[in-house]
Design a protein around this motif. Structure first.
Motif, PDB file in Angstrom:
ATOM      1  N   TYR A 211      46.531  -2.291 118.272  1.00  0.00           N
ATOM      2  CA  TYR A 211      46.417  -3.667 118.761  1.00  0.00           C
ATOM      3  C   TYR A 211      45.435  -3.643 119.923  1.00  0.00           C
ATOM      4  O   TYR A 211      45.662  -2.948 120.924  1.00  0.00           O
ATOM      5  CB  TYR A 211      47.768  -4.183 119.248  1.00  0.00           C
ATOM      6  N   ARG A 294      47.208  -0.919 122.296  1.00  0.00           N
ATOM      7  CA  ARG A 294      48.518  -0.390 121.922  1.00  0.00           C
ATOM      8  C   ARG A 294      48.433   0.274 120.551  1.00  0.00           C
ATOM      9  O   ARG A 294      47.784  -0.251 119.644  1.00  0.00           O
ATOM     10  CB  ARG A 294      49.500  -1.558 121.866  1.00  0.00           C
ATOM     11  N   SER A 296      50.939   2.139 117.466  1.00  0.00           N
ATOM     12  CA  SER A 296      52.303   2.436 117.026  1.00  0.00           C
ATOM     13  C   SER A 296      52.221   3.092 115.651  1.00  0.00           C
ATOM     14  O   SER A 296      51.236   2.912 114.927  1.00  0.00           O
ATOM     15  CB  SER A 296      53.149   1.165 116.960  1.00  0.00           C
TER      16      SER A 296
END
Ligand SMILES: O=C(O)CCC(=O)C(=O)O
Ligand SMILES: [Fe+2]
Length: 352
Positions: A211, A294, A296
């Motif tokens: 992100y 970000r 993940s």
């Protein structure tokens, strides 16, 4: 934003002792947490920090590859490369097929870096520790469903004798990494038989998400919009940035606080159908804040070549059958093509 009420459940190996009553308590906690929010935080220190660092440190390299290379990762099951979506400008993701096998990681690495990438291979090491745990977590959920079946409600003490066979079997798996003991379960409880066949038909995809930070003052902070997952089970790890939010049944958003050695376990649409609506996959989203990008990773499991069918024992007069049996990949396909317009796609697809 409501304060975080999500359960944190300790799965570190010391407490995972199938002979102790703490195992049954853990099963109860899992059920309660999943029934309440469809999600819980699992503390698990089985993935060494260096391995995790290696995985996350290799991700910027992956995303810095030219777009035409990233697009080489295509898939006929909607798990290829996603990026440059006008409605989701911050979001990019890769689906790595069969990430728990050496061949799966090797194939992806060669595709992205034909001359090799020494660091990226740590993904597999990371996942093998995660996969062991995942077997326990899903087994734990199956046990939990079974406990409910024995008439033990929330907060009641569970007779560990009743869950012994299942629990022992999952521990054997943990140690030996093999499932030759499936017949033990098949003999014991109907639901375990169904769980075992699902488990045997389980394949994995690793979602690798990035992100970006919102652009300018008026850039939207939405990393990924509200959705429910389409996998059978999702286990997510993020890097200390935060931003994941879960919608409660009352409609409030809860922020998932990042914490070390923790995974976020999320129930899904297919899981809702399998548990006859007892455990609902929660709506969740990612909202970016601050100025750090970000990353993940999520381990998504899918059921291949076997229909997902609610165990008969979870259906009775009080709990009439809510969903017809269905093919997992056909459901994913339905969702991509038209189901994404529905308020509750799993109900529209196979609800009764
Ligand atoms: O990155 C996250 O924290 C959430 C990702 C997610 O919800 C998904 O990929 O389905
Ligand atoms: Fe999700």
């Amino acid at each position: 934003m409501a304060p975080s009420l999500l359960s944190v459940i300790d799965f570190s190996s010391k407490t995972l002792n199938p002979k102790s009553t703490s195992w049954a308590t853990t099963c109860n906690e899992v059920t309660r947490a999943l029934e309440e929010h469809g999600v819980f935080i699992a503390k698990y220190d089985g993935a060494p920090q260096e391995v995790e660092d290696a995985v996350f440190n290799s991700l910027p390299d992956l995303y810095n590859l030219p777009i035409e290379v990233k697009r080489l990762n295509c898939s006929d099951t909607h798990h290829g490369y996603i990026g440059q979506l006008p409605l989701l400008p911050l979001y990019e993701s890769f689906g790595l097929q069969n990430p728990t096998t050496e061949e799966g990681v090797e194939k992806f690495t060669k595709l992205m870096w034909p001359s090799g990438n020494g660091t990226f291979r740590y993904v597999r090491v990371f996942l093998s520790s995660l996969e062991l745990w995942m077997k326990e977590a899903t087994a734990c959920t199956a046990v939990a469903v079974q406990i409910e079946d024995f008439g033990c409600g929330r907060g009641e003490v569970v007779d560990p004798g009743k869950v012994k066979i299942v629990v022992n079997v999952s521990k054997v798996c943990h140690i030996t990494h093999c499932r030759s003991d499936a017949s033990m379960i098949a003999k014991s409880y109907e639901i375990e038989e169904e769980y075992e066949s699902l488990h045997k038909s389980m394949v994995h995809v690793l979602g690798i998400q990035k992100y970006a930070t919102p652009q300018g003052n008026d850039g939207s902070p939405v990393g990924i919009g509200p959705h429910t997952d389409k996998s059978f089970f999702t286990i997510l790890r993020e890097r200390q940035i935060g931003g994941l939010q879960i919608k409660t049944k009352d409609g409030d958003w809860i922020e998932v606080k990042p914490s070390p050695s923790s995974f976020i376990v999320i129930a899904t649409d297919p899981f809702t159908a399998w548990t006859n609506g007892r455990i609902e996959g929660p709506c969740h989203r990612v909202i970016m804040k601050g100025d750090q990008e970000r990353f993940s990773v999520s381990l998504f499991s899918f059921i291949k070549d076997l229909k997902i069918k609610t165990p008969q024992k979870l259906i009775d007069e009080e709990h009439p059958q809510l969903f017809k049996e269905f093919d997992h990949y056909k459901y994913v396909h339905y969702y991509m093509i038209e189901g994404n317009k529905s308020e509750c796609p799993i109900k529209s697809y196979c609800g009764i």
